[in-house]
Design a protein around this motif. Structure first.
Motif, PDB file in Angstrom:
ATOM      1  N   UNK A 148      33.819  15.125  87.734  1.00  0.00           N
ATOM      2  CA  UNK A 148      34.531  16.114  86.932  1.00  0.00           C
ATOM      3  C   UNK A 148      35.295  17.069  87.835  1.00  0.00           C
ATOM      4  N   UNK A 149      36.553  17.297  87.530  1.00  0.00           N
ATOM      5  CA  UNK A 149      37.304  18.265  88.333  1.00  0.00           C
ATOM      6  C   UNK A 149      36.796  19.692  88.114  1.00  0.00           C
ATOM      7  N   UNK A 150      37.074  20.551  89.086  1.00  0.00           N
ATOM      8  CA  UNK A 150      36.668  21.950  89.032  1.00  0.00           C
ATOM      9  C   UNK A 150      37.923  22.810  88.815  1.00  0.00           C
ATOM     10  N   UNK A 151      37.855  23.729  87.855  1.00  0.00           N
ATOM     11  CA  UNK A 151      38.957  24.654  87.606  1.00  0.00           C
ATOM     12  C   UNK A 151      38.423  26.082  87.634  1.00  0.00           C
ATOM     13  N   UNK A 153      32.631  21.613  80.442  1.00  0.00           N
ATOM     14  CA  UNK A 153      33.162  20.893  79.291  1.00  0.00           C
ATOM     15  C   UNK A 153      32.907  19.402  79.492  1.00  0.00           C
ATOM     16  N   UNK A 154      33.306  18.609  78.529  1.00  0.00           N
ATOM     17  CA  UNK A 154      33.042  17.172  78.621  1.00  0.00           C
ATOM     18  C   UNK A 154      33.778  16.530  79.788  1.00  0.00           C
ATOM     19  N   UNK A 155      34.913  17.107  80.205  1.00  0.00           N
ATOM     20  CA  UNK A 155      35.702  16.438  81.237  1.00  0.00           C
ATOM     21  C   UNK A 155      36.062  17.319  82.436  1.00  0.00           C
ATOM     22  N   UNK A 156      35.561  18.563  82.495  1.00  0.00           N
ATOM     23  CA  UNK A 156      35.740  19.345  83.714  1.00  0.00           C
ATOM     24  C   UNK A 156      34.806  20.559  83.704  1.00  0.00           C
ATOM     25  N   UNK A 157      34.619  21.143  84.893  1.00  0.00           N
ATOM     26  CA  UNK A 157      33.864  22.379  85.057  1.00  0.00           C
ATOM     27  C   UNK A 157      34.858  23.533  85.167  1.00  0.00           C
ATOM     28  N   UNK A 158      34.588  24.613  84.459  1.00  0.00           N
ATOM     29  CA  UNK A 158      35.450  25.788  84.516  1.00  0.00           C
ATOM     30  C   UNK A 158      34.669  26.963  85.104  1.00  0.00           C
ATOM     31  N   UNK A 159      35.129  27.474  86.246  1.00  0.00           N
ATOM     32  CA  UNK A 159      34.548  28.659  86.862  1.00  0.00           C
ATOM     33  C   UNK A 159      35.270  29.882  86.300  1.00  0.00           C
ATOM     34  N   UNK A 160      34.521  30.737  85.621  1.00  0.00           N
ATOM     35  CA  UNK A 160      35.100  31.900  84.959  1.00  0.00           C
ATOM     36  C   UNK A 160      34.714  33.158  85.730  1.00  0.00           C
ATOM     37  N   UNK A 161      35.727  33.910  86.132  1.00  0.00           N
ATOM     38  CA  UNK A 161      35.497  35.188  86.799  1.00  0.00           C
ATOM     39  C   UNK A 161      35.966  36.294  85.862  1.00  0.00           C
ATOM     40  N   UNK A 162      35.044  37.012  85.201  1.00  0.00           N
ATOM     41  CA  UNK A 162      35.451  38.092  84.305  1.00  0.00           C
ATOM     42  C   UNK A 162      35.755  39.380  85.081  1.00  0.00           C
ATOM     43  N   UNK A 163      36.635  40.179  84.502  1.00  0.00           N
ATOM     44  CA  UNK A 163      36.959  41.490  85.058  1.00  0.00           C
ATOM     45  C   UNK A 163      37.276  42.433  83.906  1.00  0.00           C
ATOM     46  N   UNK A 164      36.829  43.674  84.032  1.00  0.00           N
ATOM     47  CA  UNK A 164      37.073  44.679  83.002  1.00  0.00           C
ATOM     48  C   UNK A 164      38.114  45.660  83.517  1.00  0.00           C
ATOM     49  N   UNK A 165      39.150  45.940  82.683  1.00  0.00           N
ATOM     50  CA  UNK A 165      40.198  46.885  83.054  1.00  0.00           C
ATOM     51  C   UNK A 165      40.456  47.833  81.883  1.00  0.00           C
ATOM     52  N   UNK A 166      40.594  49.103  82.182  1.00  0.00           N
ATOM     53  CA  UNK A 166      40.953  50.084  81.160  1.00  0.00           C
ATOM     54  C   UNK A 166      42.475  50.129  81.033  1.00  0.00           C
ATOM     55  N   UNK A 167      42.961  50.050  79.793  1.00  0.00           N
ATOM     56  CA  UNK A 167      44.401  50.057  79.537  1.00  0.00           C
ATOM     57  C   UNK A 167      44.913  51.496  79.560  1.00  0.00           C
ATOM     58  N   UNK A 168      45.974  51.731  80.289  1.00  0.00           N
ATOM     59  CA  UNK A 168      46.518  53.088  80.417  1.00  0.00           C
ATOM     60  C   UNK A 168      47.882  53.245  79.754  1.00  0.00           C
ATOM     61  N   UNK A 169      48.496  52.131  79.341  1.00  0.00           N
ATOM     62  CA  UNK A 169      49.830  52.196  78.758  1.00  0.00           C
ATOM     63  C   UNK A 169      49.839  51.800  77.295  1.00  0.00           C
ATOM     64  N   UNK A 170      51.031  51.754  76.683  1.00  0.00           N
ATOM     65  CA  UNK A 170      51.166  51.347  75.280  1.00  0.00           C
ATOM     66  C   UNK A 170      50.624  49.932  75.062  1.00  0.00           C
TER      67      UNK A 170
END
Length: 354
Positions: free
Chosen positions: A227-230, A298-315
């Motif tokens: 399985x490919x890595x993404x 998933x059934x056909x690949x691995x997904x590496x998820x890197x979460x990040x939290x950001x506060x929105x400062x604009x419209x």
């Protein structure tokens, strides 16, 4: 029938089969259909609470057809293979529009509905209407492949055709409802993928794989591919009202039609995320706060998820588009979310455990 494949199986079922599953109560085509779709790629123990909650919210095909697709996906969240839920919703609308809310009893007609293949249509016909029809789900494939020692992976056309032929041969004229449940139960509880309980199997005397002491050789395994890595960034963008930004994924593909977190190119470094968000979404953000990453397979690949939290400062007007939405967390959890995203939004500090 007493000495036949079907007869031995039915005698075993009468004593050891599962007779009290939720979809056995108030049995009708709708309940059988929903259970069969849920049971694809999913074990009974996992399906039962989902089925019961689904029936409470969508008690009949008309209720399912009239519901928003987001509501359907929300009740499917965690079961995976979300195309099943979208097809379920679409097929319900077809049944209401084309058949007045009554499921047709013809297998070929059922197969024309979204997401219903040959085996599922046969299961509906047999289980709901008591009409003779041969099924071939994963459990049945395993039982027949071993009993007849059919070599090869069932995903290959030649192998599949042999299995269908044997399924047709063994399906009896009488008690077809019990027979279809019996052969599925046998595969799920006795003729299991690993360590089959051959000593408890009613079909053991005629099983070719058992006679050869080669039960684990059948059915043949699917040829393995690495399985490919993404990798991807998933950003939790929070505005001054405490709302987060969600995006609806495209209708086809991974997590199709579900609401998820916005993604950014993994080539960005953490310090580049505020600028990337401004370019992609049109508003400014604070520096990124990184959350523990995790891998989802998933059934056909691995997904590496890197979460990040950001506060929105604009419209935040860009999020007024159809496929974007600002929601509070409790609102988000009521939508159709992929299971990892639901967990991330609920307990972000535990994402490393996913």
């Amino acid at each position: 029938m007493a000495d036949s494949f079907a007869g031995q199986l039915l005698a075993w079922y009468d004593q050891h089969g599962r007779h009290d599953l939720p979809w056995h109560h108030d049995r009708n085509a709708y309940r059988v259909w929903v259970s069969e779709i849920m049971l694809q790629q999913t074990q009974v123990a996992t399906v039962i609470p989902y089925f019961e909650a689904f029936m409470k919210r969508f008690p009949d095909v008309a209720a399912l057809a009239a519901a928003p697709v987001d509501d359907v996906l929300s009740h499917w969240s965690g079961l995976g293979y979300y195309a099943r839920a979208r097809n379920l919703h679409k097929a319900a609308q077809q049944v209401v529009a084309e058949y007045g809310g009554e499921f047709p009893q013809q297998q070929e007609t059922l197969e024309a509905l979204s997401g219903i293949g040959r085996s599922t249509a046969a299961a509906i016909v047999a289980q709901a209407f008591g009409i003779r029809a041969a099924i071939l789900d994963g459990n049945v494939k395993r039982v027949l492949a071993r009993y007849h020692a059919i070599p090869g992976w069932p995903g290959q056309t030649a192998v599949l055709n042999q299995l269908w032929q044997h399924s047709e041969e063994h399906t009896p004229e009488d008690r077809v409802r019990d027979y279809t449940q019996a052969i599925m139960d046998l595969g799920a509880t006795v003729c299991t993928r690993s360590r089959p309980a051959c000593e408890r199997c009613p079909l053991q005397p005629g099983c070719t794989a058992y006679a050869r002491q080669e039960t684990t050789s059948y059915p043949g395994a699917k040829p393995k591919k690495a399985k490919p890595e993404k990798t991807t960034w998933m950003v939790i963008l929070e505005d001054h009202q405490g709302r987060i930004l969600l995006e609806r994924r495209p209708p086809s593909g991974i997590w199709g039609g579900l609401w998820s977190l916005p993604e950014l190119d993994p080539a960005y470094g953490p310090e580049e995320l505020p600028d990337a968000c401004e370019r992609q979404f049109g508003f400014g953000c604070s520096d990124a706060e990184l959350i523990s990453g995790f891998r989802h397979t998933f059934s056909h690949y691995h997904l590496h998820i890197q979460p990040a939290r950001l506060a929105v400062t604009g419209p935040t007007g860009v999020a007024e588009e159809t496929e974007q939405r600002w929601v509070h967390r409790d609102e988000a959890l009521a939508l159709g979310l992929p299971a990892p995203i639901r967990t991330l939004l609920t307990t972000p500090e535990q994402t490393a455990l996913l």
